[in-house]
Write an enzyme that holds these catalytic residues in place. Structure first.
Site, short mmCIF file in Angstrom:
data_model
loop_
_atom_site.label_atom_id
_atom_site.label_comp_id
_atom_site.label_asym_id
_atom_site.label_seq_id
_atom_site.Cartn_x
_atom_site.Cartn_y
_atom_site.Cartn_z
N ASP A 1 0.82 -1.22 0.00
CA ASP A 1 0.00 0.00 0.00
C ASP A 1 0.85 1.27 0.00
O ASP A 1 0.32 2.37 -0.05
CB ASP A 1 -0.92 -0.01 1.23
CG ASP A 1 -1.97 1.10 1.22
OD1 ASP A 1 -2.52 1.37 0.14
OD2 ASP A 1 -2.21 1.69 2.28
N SER B 1 -6.70 5.25 -0.04
CA SER B 1 -6.99 3.95 -0.64
C SER B 1 -8.47 3.65 -0.50
O SER B 1 -9.06 3.88 0.56
CB SER B 1 -6.17 2.86 0.04
OG SER B 1 -4.79 3.14 -0.03
N GLN C 1 -5.12 -1.80 -6.98
CA GLN C 1 -5.74 -0.89 -6.01
C GLN C 1 -6.38 0.29 -6.74
O GLN C 1 -5.84 0.80 -7.72
CB GLN C 1 -4.70 -0.35 -5.03
CG GLN C 1 -5.30 0.57 -3.97
CD GLN C 1 -4.25 1.10 -3.00
OE1 GLN C 1 -3.73 2.20 -3.18
NE2 GLN C 1 -3.94 0.32 -1.98
#
Length: 311
Positions: free
Chosen positions: A224, A246, A296
């Protein structure tokens, strides 16, 4: 970062800040964060670092949720995929409760759903599937040709060279990053460097136990860190004037790997639209094995006039 280079960078930071360099999280501290407290058969409690960011880092809650799921699964089944949604910002001042739903225990596959809860509300959900190892067909996309990590400076070293200090967000995590291409501030200064690819060598800064699930959870944590940066690189933007978060995260684990050995995170962004950006990445060992795939989508909201770069 090597011990010598890390020591030199810390010394330079202390000189710049008058001897008051902010503390960094150590790998021991990160392992403690991932070592959840079991408070019921399917309920776990995690905490955030005392001196961490103002919001819970997304990779932390994803890694902790995967730890919670893994502790309800037989040891002969390994996670092969996860799908997650970031629902609300996490509050680092209070514990996070992870409630595991044992959705299915089949002959070959095990499915778990985890809800992360704070202040009585869900902040994150994760579904993960575990598979008993078995043989089958094999192929992979080849690793890009890039310089090895030993030939590259760390992200911290490049930031210090440019600004005379290392920003806190870049020095806090115990993950060593060695970008192959430009950083976002370099692209902002030189639009000719714009790229929709982001190749980064990474590894945990320390030696880890021989626990495959732990290495997977740490890669989930690290995955991430740089994905949405890839979208900014394509537009010549830095974090300034941008609100980023995110939204969802998916990973597939193909082969065993070690998070304390160099991994190439080959990221790209196929699209940005509607204040959202999509990024995806392939993770390779230094020997060229494809071990993980990541996708993502994130919120990327422009708060200024965008004069520093447009699509």
């Amino acid at each position: 970062m090597s011990e010598t280079a890390d020591g030199a960078a810390s010394e330079l930071e202390e000189r710049h800040t008058g001897g008051s360099a902010e503390p960094r999280q150590t790998i021991e501290g990160l392992l403690e964060i991932l070592d959840l407290e079991r408070i019921e058969v399917n309920i776990f409690r995690g905490r955030s670092p005392d001196d961490g960011p103002q919001r819970v880092f997304g990779g932390q809650v994803a890694g902790q949720a995967l730890v919670a799921a893994g502790r309800t699964v037989p040891s002969d089944r390994h996670v092969h995929s996860l799908h997650a949604y970031f629902i609300r910002p996490g509050d680092p001042a209070v514990p996070i409760v992870y409630d595991v739903d044992r959705v299915r225990d089949g002959r070959s596959f095990t499915t778990r759903r985890v809800v992360a809860i704070q202040h009585g509300k869900a902040i994150f959900t994760l579904s993960a599937s575990f598979h008993k190892t078995e043989p089958g067909l094999e192929h992979q996309v080849e690793m890009p040709e890039v310089p090895g990590p030993e030939e590259l400076p760390t992200a911290r070293e490049r930031l210090f060279q440019a600004f005379g200090k290392v920003p806190r967000f870049a020095r806090w995590h115990p993950i060593e990053l060695r970008p192959v291409g430009p950083l976002s501030f370099e692209v902002e200064q030189n639009p000719g460097l714009r790229t929709t690819r982001n190749l980064v060598w990474l590894k945990v800064d320390g030696k880890l136990p021989d626990d495959q699930m732990l290495h997977v959870c740490l890669m989930t944590y690290a995955s991430d860190m740089t994905l949405l940066d890839t979208v900014l690189l394509g537009h010549g933007r830095t974090f300034a004037g941008i609100s980023m978060a995110s939204l969802d995260h998916a990973m597939w684990f193909h082969r065993p790997f070690r998070a304390d050995e160099w991994l190439l995170y080959a990221q790209e962004t196929p699209s940005a639209a509607g204040a959202r950006g999509l990024a995806r990445g392939l993770v390779y060992t230094q020997s060229g094995e494809l071990v993980c795939s990541v996708v993502q989508e994130g919120l990327i909201r422009v708060l200024d006039d965008g004069s520093a770069g447009g699509g």
